[in-house]
Structure formats: C-alpha cells, structure tokens
Motif scaffolding. Structure first.
Motif, PDB file in Angstrom:
ATOM      1  N   ALA A 102       0.971  -1.363   0.114  1.00 12.93           N
ATOM      2  CA  ALA A 102       0.299  -0.375   0.073  1.00 12.93           C
ATOM      3  C   ALA A 102       0.350   1.380   0.213  1.00 12.93           C
ATOM      4  CB  ALA A 102      -0.710  -0.151   0.781  1.00 12.93           C
ATOM      5  N   GLU A 103       0.466   2.018  -1.619  1.00 14.59           N
ATOM      6  CA  GLU A 103       1.503   3.323  -0.563  1.00 14.59           C
ATOM      7  C   GLU A 103       0.794   4.583   0.178  1.00 14.59           C
ATOM      8  OE1 GLU A 103       3.018   6.677  -4.053  1.00 14.59           O
ATOM      9  OE2 GLU A 103       1.358   5.110  -4.554  1.00 14.59           O
ATOM     10  N   VAL A 104       2.501   4.610   1.009  1.00 18.59           N
ATOM     11  CA  VAL A 104       1.989   5.302   1.790  1.00 18.59           C
ATOM     12  C   VAL A 104       2.518   6.724   1.510  1.00 18.59           C
ATOM     13  CG1 VAL A 104       1.938   3.813   3.401  1.00 18.59           C
ATOM     14  CG2 VAL A 104       3.615   4.727   3.516  1.00 18.59           C
ATOM     15  N   PRO A 105       2.201   7.554   2.386  1.00 17.98           N
ATOM     16  CA  PRO A 105       3.168  10.095   1.802  1.00 17.98           C
ATOM     17  C   PRO A 105       4.066   9.660   2.368  1.00 17.98           C
ATOM     18  CG  PRO A 105       1.033   9.575   3.399  1.00 17.98           C
ATOM     19  CD  PRO A 105       1.033   8.415   2.826  1.00 17.98           C
ATOM     20  N   TYR A 106       4.978  10.243   1.570  1.00 13.03           N
ATOM     21  CA  TYR A 106       6.441   9.993   1.308  1.00 13.03           C
ATOM     22  C   TYR A 106       6.857  11.755   1.968  1.00 13.03           C
ATOM     23  CZ  TYR A 106      11.250   9.788   2.284  1.00 13.03           C
ATOM     24  OH  TYR A 106      13.061  10.232   2.820  1.00 13.03           O
ATOM     25  N   ARG A 107       6.661  11.957   3.215  1.00  9.53           N
ATOM     26  CA  ARG A 107       6.632  13.618   3.698  1.00  9.53           C
ATOM     27  C   ARG A 107       7.432  14.805   3.038  1.00  9.53           C
ATOM     28  NH1 ARG A 107       2.637  12.294   8.014  1.00  9.53           N
ATOM     29  NH2 ARG A 107       0.670  13.007   6.930  1.00  9.53           N
ATOM     30  N   PRO A 108       9.161  13.953   3.573  1.00  3.18           N
ATOM     31  CA  PRO A 108      10.278  14.837   3.366  1.00  3.18           C
ATOM     32  C   PRO A 108      10.465  15.416   1.858  1.00  3.18           C
ATOM     33  CG  PRO A 108      10.909  12.875   5.100  1.00  3.18           C
ATOM     34  CD  PRO A 108       9.105  12.404   4.116  1.00  3.18           C
ATOM     35  N   ASP A 109      10.371  14.302   1.186  1.00  3.91           N
ATOM     36  CA  ASP A 109      10.498  14.723  -0.571  1.00  3.91           C
ATOM     37  C   ASP A 109       9.378  13.885  -1.267  1.00  3.91           C
ATOM     38  OD1 ASP A 109      11.933  15.808  -2.645  1.00  3.91           O
ATOM     39  OD2 ASP A 109      13.713  15.129  -1.742  1.00  3.91           O
ATOM     40  N   PRO A 110       7.847  14.226  -1.419  1.00  2.78           N
ATOM     41  CA  PRO A 110       7.381  13.395  -1.821  1.00  2.78           C
ATOM     42  C   PRO A 110       7.206  13.684  -3.951  1.00  2.78           C
ATOM     43  CG  PRO A 110       6.246  15.378  -1.628  1.00  2.78           C
ATOM     44  CD  PRO A 110       7.106  15.216  -0.637  1.00  2.78           C
ATOM     45  N   GLU A 111       7.931  13.707  -3.838  1.00  2.00           N
ATOM     46  CA  GLU A 111       8.017  14.458  -5.511  1.00  2.00           C
ATOM     47  C   GLU A 111       9.593  13.388  -5.935  1.00  2.00           C
ATOM     48  OE1 GLU A 111       6.078  15.837  -7.637  1.00  2.00           O
ATOM     49  OE2 GLU A 111       5.312  16.606  -5.714  1.00  2.00           O
ATOM     50  N   ARG A 122       5.141  -5.336   8.406  1.00  2.00           N
ATOM     51  CA  ARG A 122       5.448  -4.215   8.620  1.00  2.00           C
ATOM     52  C   ARG A 122       6.725  -3.396   7.437  1.00  2.00           C
ATOM     53  NH1 ARG A 122       5.612  -5.697  13.966  1.00  2.00           N
ATOM     54  NH2 ARG A 122       6.734  -4.067  14.694  1.00  2.00           N
ATOM     55  N   THR A 123       6.967  -3.841   6.189  1.00  4.49           N
ATOM     56  CA  THR A 123       8.142  -3.833   6.007  1.00  4.49           C
ATOM     57  C   THR A 123       8.161  -2.310   4.876  1.00  4.49           C
ATOM     58  OG1 THR A 123       8.962  -5.569   5.811  1.00  4.49           O
ATOM     59  CG2 THR A 123      10.074  -4.142   4.362  1.00  4.49           C
ATOM     60  N   MET A 124       8.889  -1.293   5.052  1.00  2.00           N
ATOM     61  CA  MET A 124       8.867  -0.507   3.720  1.00  2.00           C
ATOM     62  C   MET A 124       9.649  -0.172   2.696  1.00  2.00           C
ATOM     63  SD  MET A 124       6.540   1.270   5.497  1.00  2.00           S
ATOM     64  CE  MET A 124       6.678   3.229   4.921  1.00  2.00           C
ATOM     65  N   VAL A 125       9.263  -0.056   1.552  1.00  2.00           N
ATOM     66  CA  VAL A 125       9.789  -0.229   0.352  1.00  2.00           C
ATOM     67  C   VAL A 125       9.762   0.894  -0.102  1.00  2.00           C
ATOM     68  CG1 VAL A 125       9.325  -1.307  -1.819  1.00  2.00           C
ATOM     69  CG2 VAL A 125       9.295  -2.745  -0.216  1.00  2.00           C
ATOM     70  N   SER A 126      10.859   1.600  -0.590  1.00  2.00           N
ATOM     71  CA  SER A 126      11.359   2.964  -0.991  1.00  2.00           C
ATOM     72  C   SER A 126      11.176   3.474  -2.525  1.00  2.00           C
ATOM     73  CB  SER A 126      12.150   4.195   0.179  1.00  2.00           C
ATOM     74  OG  SER A 126      11.589   4.072   0.978  1.00  2.00           O
ATOM     75  N   VAL A 127      11.226   4.116  -3.468  1.00  2.00           N
ATOM     76  CA  VAL A 127      10.979   3.448  -4.935  1.00  2.00           C
ATOM     77  C   VAL A 127      11.571   5.317  -5.615  1.00  2.00           C
ATOM     78  CG1 VAL A 127      10.107   2.995  -7.492  1.00  2.00           C
ATOM     79  CG2 VAL A 127       9.293   2.256  -4.592  1.00  2.00           C
ATOM     80  N   VAL A 128      12.275   4.988  -5.949  1.00  2.00           N
ATOM     81  CA  VAL A 128      12.884   6.423  -6.664  1.00  2.00           C
ATOM     82  C   VAL A 128      11.777   7.215  -7.210  1.00  2.00           C
ATOM     83  CG1 VAL A 128      14.614   7.795  -8.069  1.00  2.00           C
ATOM     84  CG2 VAL A 128      15.135   5.995  -6.578  1.00  2.00           C
ATOM     85  N   ALA A 129      11.325   8.424  -7.185  1.00  2.00           N
ATOM     86  CA  ALA A 129       9.844   8.653  -8.018  1.00  2.00           C
ATOM     87  C   ALA A 129      10.499  10.310  -9.288  1.00  2.00           C
ATOM     88  CB  ALA A 129       9.083   9.153  -6.405  1.00  2.00           C
ATOM     89  N   GLY A 130      11.662  10.679  -8.723  1.00  2.00           N
ATOM     90  CA  GLY A 130      12.147  11.200  -9.484  1.00  2.00           C
ATOM     91  C   GLY A 130      13.883  11.503 -10.302  1.00  2.00           C
ATOM     92  N   THR A 131      14.370  12.092 -10.186  1.00  2.00           N
ATOM     93  CA  THR A 131      15.493  11.977 -10.210  1.00  2.00           C
ATOM     94  C   THR A 131      16.348  12.024 -10.188  1.00  2.00           C
ATOM     95  OG1 THR A 131      16.426  14.101 -11.419  1.00  2.00           O
ATOM     96  CG2 THR A 131      15.121  12.785 -13.214  1.00  2.00           C
ATOM     97  N   TYR A 132      16.311  12.802  -8.148  1.00  2.00           N
ATOM     98  CA  TYR A 132      17.484  13.670  -7.807  1.00  2.00           C
ATOM     99  C   TYR A 132      18.201  12.122  -6.753  1.00  2.00           C
ATOM    100  CZ  TYR A 132      19.914  15.618  -3.540  1.00  2.00           C
ATOM    101  OH  TYR A 132      20.525  16.090  -2.846  1.00  2.00           O
ATOM    102  N   TYR A 133      17.966  11.037  -6.896  1.00  2.00           N
ATOM    103  CA  TYR A 133      18.537   9.889  -5.611  1.00  2.00           C
ATOM    104  C   TYR A 133      18.596   8.961  -6.570  1.00  2.00           C
ATOM    105  CZ  TYR A 133      16.318  11.954  -2.044  1.00  2.00           C
ATOM    106  OH  TYR A 133      15.758  13.002  -0.502  1.00  2.00           O
ATOM    107  N   GLY A 134      18.870   9.171  -8.251  1.00  2.00           N
ATOM    108  CA  GLY A 134      18.678   7.752  -8.873  1.00  2.00           C
ATOM    109  C   GLY A 134      17.885   8.212 -10.202  1.00  2.00           C
TER     110      GLY A 134
END
Length: 148
Positions: A102-111, A122-134
């Motif tokens: 389930a997608e959850v808000p990522y407040r620090p850098d949602p873009e 209860r595991t979190m999975v983070s995915v690059v959405a823009g270009t700053y982090y990859g």
C-alpha cells in the motif's frame, strides 16, 4: 536478511556477515554498514546491551556497480548483483505471491521518493520517483519493521 533480523546483536550479525563493516557508533546508538545492508541498535546507556531497532537494504547503492559493495556472504548466497533493481519487477513478484503493498505518503520529499508499506510484515519499500535519488522507478531501499 539471511535469517538475521532486528533482534540479533551486533556480534551475531558480524558472525553471519563477517567483520568487513563500518560502524557509526555513539553511547546510545550503533549503525553498522555491511555494504548493501545496514543494521541499527540502541541502548539506554554505555553499560547496557544493544537492542536492535531495524535493518535496511540500501538498494540505491547498486547503481555504483561495484561488485565488492555487496557483502561477500550475500553474493555467495544470491550471486552477483548487476545493477539497480526496477521496482516494477519487485512489485510483480510480490503480486504473484499474493503480498500486497500500500502506498503511503512520504512527507520529506514526495516528488522524489514513493514509499510503500507491506502490512503483514510491516516492511517499508522506498522507490525513486524523480531523478535526484537515481533513476525513476528503481528500488531505493527496503526497511525492516522498527522497534514496536
């Protein structure tokens, strides 16, 4: 992670993954970097034992394409890691296995980062959405459940 979880002590993790790691210690916290995998502990004071809080898989580091970055024990178990991991591939495998995200808000850098929660583990999975982090769509990191 190869059977290890946040309940393991620093010594147990080192016994499993070896002594090739970097420490980030203070009196009350310890982060131990085993390349692709990091483990974290806390304690109330310098004479108290370490209590594990969580571990993470820093998948974004795979874009460096350094074969030595992935811990030797992990490479021996899973083979070489050729580069970044597309989230679509991970999501497809999880869907096939009936594991919902389930997608959850990522407040620090949602873009720039999208975050998903797996309620059963209860595991979190983070995915690059823009270009700053990859590269957009690449797996950024996986974080185990924290201290309850």
């Amino acid at each position: 992670m190869l059977g290890a979880d946040r309940t393991w002590s620093p010594e147990q993790v080192a016994e499993l993954l070896g002594d090739d790691y970097g420490d980030n210690p203070s009196q009350r916290s310890l982060g131990r970097d085993h390349g692709l995998v990091e483990f974290f502990w806390q304690r109330p004071g310098p004479r108290s034992p370490w209590n594990g809080t969580h571990f993470s898989v820093q998948a974004h580091r795979l874009r460096l394409r350094d074969p030595e970055l992935v811990n030797r024990v992990i490479r021996e178990r899973y083979g070489p890691f050729a580069g970044t991991v597309p989230f679509d591939e991970v999501a497809a495998v999880l869907t096939e296995r009936g594991v919902p995200l389930a997608e959850v808000p990522y407040r620090p850098d949602p873009e720039e980062i999208r975050t998903y929660w797996q309620p059963g583990s209860r595991t979190m999975v983070s995915v690059v959405a823009g270009t700053y982090y990859g590269r957009a769509g690449d797996l950024y990191k996986i974080t185990s459940p924290g201290t309850p």
